[in-house]
Every structure is written in structure tokens, then in C-alpha cells.
Design a protein around this motif. Structure first.
Motif, mmCIF file in Angstrom:
data_model
loop_
_atom_site.group_PDB
_atom_site.id
_atom_site.type_symbol
_atom_site.label_atom_id
_atom_site.label_comp_id
_atom_site.label_asym_id
_atom_site.label_seq_id
_atom_site.Cartn_x
_atom_site.Cartn_y
_atom_site.Cartn_z
ATOM 1 N N SER A 79 0.840 -1.214 0.000
ATOM 2 C CA SER A 79 0.000 0.000 0.000
ATOM 3 C C SER A 79 0.869 1.255 0.000
ATOM 4 C CB SER A 79 -0.944 -0.004 1.209
ATOM 5 O OG SER A 79 -0.202 -0.005 2.419
ATOM 6 N N GLY A 80 2.009 1.193 0.709
ATOM 7 C CA GLY A 80 2.934 2.325 0.700
ATOM 8 C C GLY A 80 3.519 2.567 -0.673
ATOM 9 N N LEU A 81 3.808 1.471 -1.374
ATOM 10 C CA LEU A 81 4.325 1.584 -2.736
ATOM 11 C C LEU A 81 3.287 2.245 -3.646
ATOM 12 C CD1 LEU A 81 7.057 0.705 -3.926
ATOM 13 C CD2 LEU A 81 5.953 -1.380 -4.743
ATOM 14 N N ALA A 82 2.031 1.797 -3.538
ATOM 15 C CA ALA A 82 0.954 2.379 -4.358
ATOM 16 C C ALA A 82 0.801 3.873 -4.069
ATOM 17 C CB ALA A 82 -0.364 1.644 -4.081
ATOM 18 N N LEU A 83 0.798 4.223 -2.783
ATOM 19 C CA LEU A 83 0.664 5.637 -2.392
ATOM 20 C C LEU A 83 1.781 6.475 -2.984
ATOM 21 C CD1 LEU A 83 -0.609 7.893 -0.677
ATOM 22 C CD2 LEU A 83 0.794 7.102 1.253
ATOM 23 N N SER A 84 3.012 5.977 -2.911
ATOM 24 C CA SER A 84 4.146 6.749 -3.417
ATOM 25 C C SER A 84 4.057 6.955 -4.927
ATOM 26 C CB SER A 84 5.461 6.060 -3.058
ATOM 27 O OG SER A 84 5.655 4.871 -3.798
ATOM 28 N N PHE A 85 3.587 5.943 -5.666
ATOM 29 C CA PHE A 85 3.453 6.072 -7.122
ATOM 30 C C PHE A 85 2.414 7.134 -7.485
ATOM 31 C CE2 PHE A 85 4.904 1.414 -7.553
ATOM 32 C CZ PHE A 85 6.218 1.795 -7.739
ATOM 33 N N PHE A 86 1.276 7.109 -6.797
ATOM 34 C CA PHE A 86 0.237 8.103 -7.091
ATOM 35 C C PHE A 86 0.704 9.509 -6.709
ATOM 36 C CE2 PHE A 86 -2.782 4.390 -6.703
ATOM 37 C CZ PHE A 86 -3.135 4.385 -8.037
ATOM 38 N N LEU A 87 1.427 9.630 -5.598
ATOM 39 C CA LEU A 87 1.959 10.936 -5.198
ATOM 40 C C LEU A 87 2.959 11.461 -6.223
ATOM 41 C CD1 LEU A 87 2.515 10.480 -1.336
ATOM 42 C CD2 LEU A 87 0.815 11.924 -2.468
ATOM 43 N N MET A 88 3.796 10.561 -6.767
ATOM 44 C CA MET A 88 4.736 10.989 -7.805
ATOM 45 C C MET A 88 3.988 11.434 -9.059
ATOM 46 S SD MET A 88 8.143 8.559 -7.621
ATOM 47 C CE MET A 88 7.441 7.006 -7.103
ATOM 48 N N GLY A 89 2.915 10.730 -9.373
ATOM 49 C CA GLY A 89 2.137 11.067 -10.567
ATOM 50 C C GLY A 89 1.519 12.450 -10.519
ATOM 51 N N ILE A 90 1.154 12.906 -9.301
ATOM 52 C CA ILE A 90 0.512 14.229 -9.177
ATOM 53 C C ILE A 90 1.507 15.309 -8.756
ATOM 54 C CG2 ILE A 90 -1.714 13.192 -8.600
ATOM 55 C CD1 ILE A 90 -1.194 13.990 -5.655
ATOM 56 N N SER A 91 2.784 14.935 -8.601
ATOM 57 C CA SER A 91 3.781 15.906 -8.135
ATOM 58 C C SER A 91 3.961 17.033 -9.151
ATOM 59 C CB SER A 91 5.137 15.212 -7.905
ATOM 60 O OG SER A 91 5.068 14.331 -6.814
ATOM 61 N N SER A 92 3.922 18.254 -8.633
ATOM 62 C CA SER A 92 4.116 19.425 -9.488
ATOM 63 C C SER A 92 5.341 20.231 -9.062
ATOM 64 C CB SER A 92 2.880 20.327 -9.446
ATOM 65 O OG SER A 92 2.585 20.698 -8.109
ATOM 66 N N SER A 93 5.989 19.772 -7.984
ATOM 67 C CA SER A 93 7.199 20.443 -7.516
ATOM 68 C C SER A 93 8.157 19.391 -6.963
ATOM 69 C CB SER A 93 6.879 21.491 -6.445
ATOM 70 O OG SER A 93 6.231 20.889 -5.348
ATOM 71 N N LEU A 94 9.399 19.787 -6.814
ATOM 72 C CA LEU A 94 10.445 18.839 -6.433
ATOM 73 C C LEU A 94 10.245 18.301 -5.020
ATOM 74 C CD1 LEU A 94 12.930 17.564 -7.683
ATOM 75 C CD2 LEU A 94 14.306 19.433 -6.752
ATOM 76 N N TRP A 95 9.769 19.135 -4.104
ATOM 77 C CA TRP A 95 9.595 18.671 -2.731
ATOM 78 C C TRP A 95 8.552 17.566 -2.657
ATOM 79 C CZ3 TRP A 95 5.141 18.512 0.057
ATOM 80 C CH2 TRP A 95 4.071 19.327 -0.353
ATOM 81 N N MET A 96 7.533 17.641 -3.514
ATOM 82 C CA MET A 96 6.505 16.603 -3.540
ATOM 83 C C MET A 96 7.099 15.276 -4.017
ATOM 84 S SD MET A 96 3.309 18.757 -5.145
ATOM 85 C CE MET A 96 2.150 17.392 -5.086
ATOM 86 N N LEU A 97 7.992 15.376 -4.990
ATOM 87 C CA LEU A 97 8.634 14.173 -5.516
ATOM 88 C C LEU A 97 9.528 13.536 -4.446
ATOM 89 C CD1 LEU A 97 8.295 12.880 -8.266
ATOM 90 C CD2 LEU A 97 10.335 14.083 -9.054
ATOM 91 N N PHE A 98 10.256 14.374 -3.708
ATOM 92 C CA PHE A 98 11.093 13.856 -2.624
ATOM 93 C C PHE A 98 10.231 13.216 -1.532
ATOM 94 C CE2 PHE A 98 14.773 16.179 -4.257
ATOM 95 C CZ PHE A 98 15.802 15.314 -3.901
ATOM 96 N N ALA A 99 9.116 13.873 -1.199
ATOM 97 C CA ALA A 99 8.219 13.332 -0.171
ATOM 98 C C ALA A 99 7.684 11.969 -0.591
ATOM 99 C CB ALA A 99 7.062 14.304 0.079
ATOM 100 N N ALA A 100 7.317 11.844 -1.859
ATOM 101 C CA ALA A 100 6.791 10.572 -2.370
ATOM 102 C C ALA A 100 7.852 9.476 -2.300
ATOM 103 C CB ALA A 100 6.304 10.747 -3.806
ATOM 104 N N ARG A 101 9.092 9.818 -2.649
ATOM 105 C CA ARG A 101 10.175 8.827 -2.615
ATOM 106 C C ARG A 101 10.499 8.411 -1.173
ATOM 107 N NH1 ARG A 101 11.926 5.803 -6.640
ATOM 108 N NH2 ARG A 101 14.144 6.064 -6.227
ATOM 109 N N ILE A 102 10.450 9.362 -0.245
ATOM 110 C CA ILE A 102 10.729 9.052 1.160
ATOM 111 C C ILE A 102 9.647 8.134 1.726
ATOM 112 C CG2 ILE A 102 10.830 10.053 3.483
ATOM 113 C CD1 ILE A 102 12.208 12.509 2.160
ATOM 114 N N ILE A 103 8.376 8.491 1.451
ATOM 115 C CA ILE A 103 7.260 7.653 1.920
ATOM 116 C C ILE A 103 7.352 6.252 1.309
ATOM 117 C CG2 ILE A 103 4.751 7.345 1.815
ATOM 118 C CD1 ILE A 103 4.556 10.449 1.935
ATOM 119 N N GLY A 104 7.621 6.215 0.003
ATOM 120 C CA GLY A 104 7.715 4.931 -0.685
ATOM 121 C C GLY A 104 8.856 4.078 -0.155
ATOM 122 N N GLY A 105 10.012 4.702 0.067
ATOM 123 C CA GLY A 105 11.150 3.959 0.586
ATOM 124 C C GLY A 105 10.911 3.434 1.990
ATOM 125 N N PHE A 106 10.291 4.267 2.823
ATOM 126 C CA PHE A 106 10.001 3.881 4.209
ATOM 127 C C PHE A 106 9.046 2.689 4.279
ATOM 128 C CE2 PHE A 106 6.888 4.743 7.746
ATOM 129 C CZ PHE A 106 7.631 4.113 8.733
#
Length: 390
Positions: A79-106
């Protein structure tokens, strides 16, 4: 065991779809991040932060799975992997992309160690290598098909592969929810928690040598992955399409060996024999890569390396879960953490060596393989002196 026959195909499907989802974003993420405004340095940090989270939290999730069971932890990871992918898909700024990668990695750091612990739960010691090989084959095939799918859907839009990966992860979540049974009974959870040694105590002694061995193997592999595209372009004029075919051939060969031969070899000769053979074949592969001069030689030599490298991790996993007293999840979690450390250090180290001389990453791969072989021989001697620790 009937339970094993039912569960292994499900685990294969789970890890295949997890790695397909992960692989889908590989060819797209650099361009996607660049469009948002990431510099090459920031892109490197974006890649590294995921591995860093895996390094820090894989042991924690493995330990948790020893206490509450495998299935809920696998579901958390997916579920964390799915969340991170969707967050990356809607990312419009770099901090959002970093947040998605951190959540996904965790959260996704729960997947690999817990699935391997599940395999250890349901297999006999004799069949442990086969089970670990099946997981390894699923990972390999996922990496073969994922990037190809990502490349196709990226033509629609750069964000589309992230949504496809998210949907794939959600489907995998429901696959686990409805079809996968818990492998660790409440009684066994209590027994493991009361009897097992502390994590670091159980991983000391001869077992620590196995973790060091895996670190050197991971270092050599990630160094090759980071530099081979540049190396093949300089030595043989190969472009991205042909490189894609080469890695696909290597992945398919590695998956075939892991899924079909690892189990038979470990059952007949033992994990130690397979680990040593894998290290030797990897070293030969590194040496042959120095003589790449065409598509054909690149495909053959890289495949030889891939076959050797591919049998090591399942065999080490099998051996660890047989000998560790810290619980299957704790052992596989720490092994995943060591792998992540190698993937953090390996690429910049490989790039630095490549900048000195283009063949140096592969010469160092030979050296690292030989060190790993010496470490295994040392592990064997230490285990014989004190069988209780390994």
C-alpha cells in the motif's frame, strides 16, 4: 508441503507485480524530475533517498513481521508503494517528488524482507533455497518487463507510468488480501519473540561475515549497473535500445536460473557450494566484460555475470534463515538493509572508478568478488569452530 505449493506461486505473483510497478518508473523518473526542475545532483539525491530509507527501515519491518505476522506487513509495504506512485504522478514540484520517494522507501522496505521471511516460514530447510530462488526469479522478471512497460506508456505522458504502477500495486494489495494466508501463527509469534536473541547479538559471530559478503556483492553489482551503459557505448557503440535488449536477456537468464536451478543445486550440494560457484562465475563475468566489442559479446558476457550474481542472494538468504536465532524477519530485514547500503555506495564509487579508467569498475568487481569468496571460506572455518553461531 501442500502449504508451500499453494503459497509460492502467490508469492511469485506478488513480487513480480511489485517489481513490475517499481520497474515501470525507472526509465521515466529522470525525465519527469528534470521537467519539474531537478538538477543532475538533485536527481541523484532523489534516487539515493529511496535506498537510504530502505537501509534504515528494512530491519524494523522484518522485526515487526516476527511479532505481528507476515501478511499485514506485506500489505503495509504494498500500500505504501501504491501511495508513493500516485503521489509521484501528481507531483508538481520537487519537494513533492522527494516526499513521495521518502514515503515509498520507508513503507516499501517492508516488502522484500517480509516476503523472504514468509518463504522461510513455509519451506523445509532442504527446500529453502528453492523458495528463495522463486522470489529472486520474480524480482528479476519484474525488472525485465517493468521498464519496457514504462517506456511504452511514457509516450502518452510522463506521468502515466506512475499511475499504471500505482494501479499495479493496488491490484497486488488485493491479491495479498484475498489469496495469501498468514504463515506465522499467533503461537509461533509468541514463541519466536520469547526465545530469539536480540537482533545484533544474533547477527554477530560468523553470521556477520555473511552480511559482509552480501555487501561486497551488492557493491560490485550496483557499480556495474551505474556504468555499463557508458562502457558499452564507448567500447561497442551500443545505444539505449540495444542496451535494453541486453539487460532483458540477462534478466530472463537470471530468472530462469533462480527459479529452476537454485533450488535443485542447494538441495543437492548445499547453499555454501552455490554461493561459491555464483561468486566465481560473477568474477569470470566481470573479467569477460573487459573484452566487450559488440552487441553479441556484451549480451553473452553480461548474461554470464548475471547468472552468477543471481544465485548468490537467494542462497545467502536461505543460509541466514537456517542459522540465525533472531527470527526470519529480522534476518532478512538486515540482509535487505545491507543490500541497500551497497546500492547507495556502489553507483558513485563505480562512477568515480569509471572516470579514472573505463574498465576499472569491472576490475574492482573481480577484486570484490574474490574478497567475497575469501569471506565465505572464513565463514566456513568460523562456523566449524563454533557451530552454535552459524
Amino acid at each position: 508441503m501442500l502449504e508451500t505449493k499453494r503459497a509460492l506461486p502467490i508469492l511469485f505473483a506478488v513480487m513480480f507485480f511489485v517489481m513490475v510497478g517499481f520497474g515501470i518508473i525507472i526509465p521515466v523518473l529522470p525525465f519527469y524530475a528534470e521537467n519539474i526542475g531537478a538538477s543532475p545532483t538533485q536527481l541523484g539525491m532523489l534516487m539515493a533517498v529511496y535506498s537510504l530509507m530502505q537501509l534504515l527501515f528494512a530491519p524494523m519491518w522484518g522485526r515487526i513481521s516476527d511479532r505481528i505476522g507476515r501478511k499485514p506487513v506485506i500489505m503495509i509495504g504494498i500500500s505504501g508503494l501504491a501511495l508513493s506512485f500516485f503521489l509521484m504522478g501528481i507531483s508538481s514540484s520537487l519537494w513533492m517528488l522527494f516526499a513521495a520517494r521518502i514515503i515509498g522507501g520507508f513503507l516499501s522496505s517492508a516488502n522484500m524482507p517480509t516476503v523472504m521471511a514468509y518463504v522461510a516460514d513455509i519451506t523445509t530447510p532442504e527446500d529453502r533455497g528453492k523458495g528463495m530462488g522463486v522470489v529472486g526469479a520474480a524480482v528479476g522478471l519484474g525488472f525485465v518487463f517493468g521498464p519496457a512497460i514504462g517506456g511504452v506508456f511514457s509516450k502518452i505522458s510522463l506521468s502515466m507510468p506512475f499511475y499504471i504502477a500505482g494501479v499495479s500495486s493496488l491490484l497486488t494489495f488485493f491479491l495479498v488480501w484475498f489469496l495469501l494466508k498468514e504463515s506465522l501463527s499467533e503461537e509461533n509469534r509468541g514463541q519466536q519473540d520469547s526465545k530469539k536473541a536480540s537482533l545484533w547479538q544474533a547477527m554477530s559471530g560468523s553470521l556477520s561475515i555473511l552480511f559482509m559478503l552480501q555487501l561486497f556483492i551488492s557493491l560490485s553489482l550496483s557499480g556495474l549497473e551505474a556504468t555499463f551503459a557508458y562502457y558499452a557505448a564507448k567500447k561497442a557503440g551500443l545505444g539505449t535500445v540495444k542496451l535494453g535488449y541486453i539487460f532483458m536477456i540477462m534478466g530472463l537468464a537470471g530468472a530462469f536460473v533462480q527459479g529452476g536451478l537454485v533450488g535443485r543445486m542447494t538441495k543437492k550440494f548445499g547453499e555454501g557450494f552455490v554461493i561459491q560457484i555464483g561468486i566465481v562465475v560473477s568474477a569470470i563475468g566481470f573479467g569477460l566484460i573487459l573484452f566487450v566489442d559488440s552487441f553479441t559479446t556484451a549480451a553473452i558476457f553480461l548474461t554470464i555475470f548475471g547468472i552468477g550474481n543471481g544465485v548468490i542472494r537467494p542462497s545467502v538468504s536461505s543460509l541466514l534463515t537456517k542459522t540465525s536465532t533472531a527470527g526470519h524477519g529480522s534476518a532478512t530485514g538486515l540482509l535487505s538493509s545491507v543490500d541497500s547500503l551497497g546500492r547507495i555506495i556502489g553507483p558513485p564509487l563505480g562512477g568515480w572508478l569509471f572516470s579514472i579508467a573505463i574498465g576499472l569498475p569491472y576490475i574492482s568487481g573481480i577484486v570484490l568478488s574474490l574478497i567475497a569468496l575469501v569471506l565465505y571460506r572464513f565463514y566456513t572455518k568460523q562456523s566449524q569452530k563454533n557451530p552454535s553461531i552459524g
